[in-house]
Scaffold this active site. Structure first.
Site, PDB file in Angstrom:
ATOM      1  N   ASP A 104       4.269 -14.690  11.365  1.00 57.60           N
ATOM      2  CA  ASP A 104       2.979 -15.108  10.820  1.00 57.60           C
ATOM      3  C   ASP A 104       1.951 -13.987  11.030  1.00 57.60           C
ATOM      4  O   ASP A 104       1.394 -13.839  12.121  1.00 57.60           O
ATOM      5  CB  ASP A 104       2.574 -16.401  11.557  1.00 57.60           C
ATOM      6  CG  ASP A 104       1.258 -16.964  11.088  1.00 57.60           C
ATOM      7  OD1 ASP A 104       0.481 -16.243  10.456  1.00 57.60           O
ATOM      8  OD2 ASP A 104       1.000 -18.142  11.389  1.00 57.60           O
ATOM      9  N   HIS A 119      -2.139  10.324  -0.211  1.00 55.42           N
ATOM     10  CA  HIS A 119      -2.425   9.100  -0.952  1.00 55.42           C
ATOM     11  C   HIS A 119      -2.397   9.334  -2.442  1.00 55.42           C
ATOM     12  O   HIS A 119      -1.837   8.556  -3.198  1.00 55.42           O
ATOM     13  CB  HIS A 119      -3.844   8.607  -0.598  1.00 55.42           C
ATOM     14  CG  HIS A 119      -3.819   7.565   0.466  1.00 55.42           C
ATOM     15  ND1 HIS A 119      -4.634   6.476   0.456  1.00 55.42           N
ATOM     16  CD2 HIS A 119      -3.059   7.435   1.563  1.00 55.42           C
ATOM     17  CE1 HIS A 119      -4.391   5.726   1.502  1.00 55.42           C
ATOM     18  NE2 HIS A 119      -3.450   6.300   2.201  1.00 55.42           N
ATOM     19  N   GLU A 166       0.829  -1.219   0.000  1.00 59.20           N
ATOM     20  CA  GLU A 166       0.000   0.000   0.000  1.00 59.20           C
ATOM     21  C   GLU A 166       0.859   1.265   0.000  1.00 59.20           C
ATOM     22  O   GLU A 166       1.710   1.455   0.875  1.00 59.20           O
ATOM     23  CB  GLU A 166      -0.918   0.000   1.235  1.00 59.20           C
ATOM     24  CG  GLU A 166      -1.884   1.173   1.238  1.00 59.20           C
ATOM     25  CD  GLU A 166      -2.887   1.129   2.388  1.00 59.20           C
ATOM     26  OE1 GLU A 166      -3.260   0.021   2.833  1.00 59.20           O
ATOM     27  OE2 GLU A 166      -3.285   2.207   2.840  1.00 59.20           O
TER      28      GLU A 166
HETATM   29  C1  MEV Z   1      -5.675   3.206   5.200  1.00 58.13           C
HETATM   30  O1  MEV Z   1      -4.922   2.099   4.801  1.00 58.13           O
HETATM   31  C2  MEV Z   1      -5.668   3.356   6.687  1.00 58.13           C
HETATM   32  C3  MEV Z   1      -6.556   4.456   7.271  1.00 58.13           C
HETATM   33  O2  MEV Z   1      -7.888   4.297   6.779  1.00 58.13           O
HETATM   34  C4  MEV Z   1      -6.505   4.332   8.761  1.00 58.13           C
HETATM   35  C5  MEV Z   1      -7.472   5.229   9.513  1.00 58.13           C
HETATM   36  O3  MEV Z   1      -8.512   5.575   8.967  1.00 58.13           O
HETATM   37  O4  MEV Z   1      -7.155   5.530  10.678  1.00 58.13           O
HETATM   38  C6  MEV Z   1      -6.078   5.805   6.817  1.00 58.13           C
END
Ligand code: MEV
Length: 440
Positions: A295, A392, A85
């Site tokens: 794991d 993002h 990610e």
């Molecule tokens: C995304 O991978 C993770 C988040 O959704 C975590 C959160 O909302 O605290 C950004």
């Protein structure tokens, strides 16, 4: 009707690939060459990976990223993270740097007990079973001595075995509930071997017990297996600083601290939010767990069970402001190993552990918990200030650029354009199309 394939596992690797390619792909040669492209040129290394699992046809890559500047209990760590990610490694690094400038993370292992159970059916009187177990208990330790002697030399072993009456939940259901200390190994094989020996001992001793009637002598062992729920294998990680010290270019520290604490409180009371909040924590935890050869499914299962221990799914992390001090902490169960299993087999796991300066299992618990807390801090910081899409979408932009195999010149133009325009998949595709003046 479609027929099941038989003997697939006996085919050679080449033949397995040919079978898949011919059955599922219109261009079999392309599918074959794709799989082969991911083979390692080093034959020995490829054989090692082939043999981790069954029916291996190729390797499935995940990026290994590095998050530096994690100051934990006064020592700097460079943390390996295997994850697909975008933004996770960047967020971890940012949070690590932020807290390194504010005293770093403190982490403490509270306990390290692992659990395993022999589940069995006993059709008889509970008091007779209890008496039998109390009289024979020491034999369970004696008959596992061959298995436990090495672990005992390392300071571990079986801590205790108790008989649990579970007949209020299921008729005739009892269990031997055993606790273990497995030191630097995760201990799954050790625990399961001990449990299977307990099961044999239990069946034999029951058969030989003259006080039991026939039904009681024929008690049935249903299964013997470790539990991935380890509520007494807990690590705590925390950060704290004066509220004023939370100041950065963009935020008023008091407003930020209060909004941050409110966001954590929402996750504490609202399961829909708690799941996503904890998912963000697991972004950090899984990535380090995976990179260090542990794991992650076991860790995931155990942590989410722990998040529901009150009967309601809730946040794994907590935050408060008290006397002008902001504190943020997490307590999670983590059964990890730094010896045994993949840790001595997978070259990149060995690399990751060496980069962490060969931690003990306890140190690794601390590092992993800190990675989770850091990730949670980074996510909440974005969510309560800019929103997460800004960061993002920047990463996403890079992925779209790669997907369309943009030239260097195109890449520059695209990045410049989206400095001041909102990134979305459609907007980027439109822009690339306008650059190329063709439909793509
Ligand atoms: C995304 O991978 C993770 C988040 O959704 C975590 C959160 O909302 O605290 C950004």
């Amino acid at each position: 009707m479609d027929k099941a394939v038989s003997g697939f596992s006996k085919l050679s690797k080449e033949d397995k690939i040919k079978w898949i390619a011919n059955r599922y792909f219109s261009e079999p040669e392309e599918a074959i060459s794709l799989l082969k492209n991911y083979w390692n040129a080093d034959k020995k290394l490829q054989k090692l990976h082939d043999e981790f699992i069954e029916n291996t046809v190729t390797n499935f890559y995940l990026p290994l990223g590095i998050a530096p500047n994690f100051l934990i209990n006064g020592k700097f760590y460079t943390v390996p993270m295997a994850i697909e990610e975008s933004s996770v490694v960047a967020a971890a690094s940012k949070a690590a740097k932020f807290w390194a400038e504010r005293g770093g993370f403190k982490a403490t292992v509270l306990n390290t007990e692992k659990i395993g159970q022999v589940h069995f059916i006993f059709k008889g009187e509970t008091s007779k079973l209890e008496q039998f177990f109390n009289e024979k208990k020491k034999l369970f330790f004696e008959e596992t001595e061959d298995l436990t002697k090495n672990m005992q030399k390392r300071g571990g072993g079986i801590l205790d075995i108790v008989l649990n009456d579970k007949t209020d939940l299921l008729p005739d259901y009892y269990q031997l509930h055993a606790t273990f200390e497995t030191k630097d190994s995760m201990g799954a094989n050790f625990i399961n071997s001990c449990l299977e020996q307990f099961a044999k001992t239990l069946k034999r001793l029951a058969q030989e017990n003259l006080d039991f009637n026939e039904d009681e002598r024929n008690l049935q062992v249903v299964m013997s297996i470790l539990s991935n729920y380890v509520p007494n294998c807990i690590v705590r990680a925390e950060v704290s600083c004066k509220v004023e010290e939370l100041a950065d270019k963009k935020n008023n520290p008091h407003e930020f601290a209060e909004k941050f604490v409110r966001a954590v409180q929402i996750a504490e009371v609202e399961p829909y939010r708690a799941v996503t909040h904890n998912k963000g924590i697991m972004n950090g935890i899984d990535a380090v767990v995976l990179a260090t050869g542990n794991d992650f499914r076991a860790v995931e299962a155990g942590i989410h069970a722990y998040a529901s221990k009150s009967g309601k799914y809730t946040s794994l992390s907590h935050a408060k402001i008290e006397n002008g001090i902001f504190s943020f902490w997490i307590e999670i169960p983590l059964a990890l190993g730094t010896v045994g299993g993949l840790t001595s087999l997978h070259p990149l796991v060995k690399f990751a552990l060496e980069m962490l300066e060969k931690p003990t299992a306890k140190e690794l618990m601390q590092i992993v918990a800190v990675a989770g807390l850091a990730q949670n801090f980074a996510a909440l910081r974005s969510l309560t200030t800019t929103g997460i899409q800004e960061g993002h979408m920047k990463m996403h932009l890079g992925n779209i650029i790669n997907q369309f195999e943009a030239t260097d010149a195109e890449r520059l133009l695209i990045i410049n354009h989206f400095e001041n325009n909102t990134v979305s998949h459609a907007a980027v595709v439109d822009y690339i199309q306008s650059l190329r003046k063709v439909n793509i």
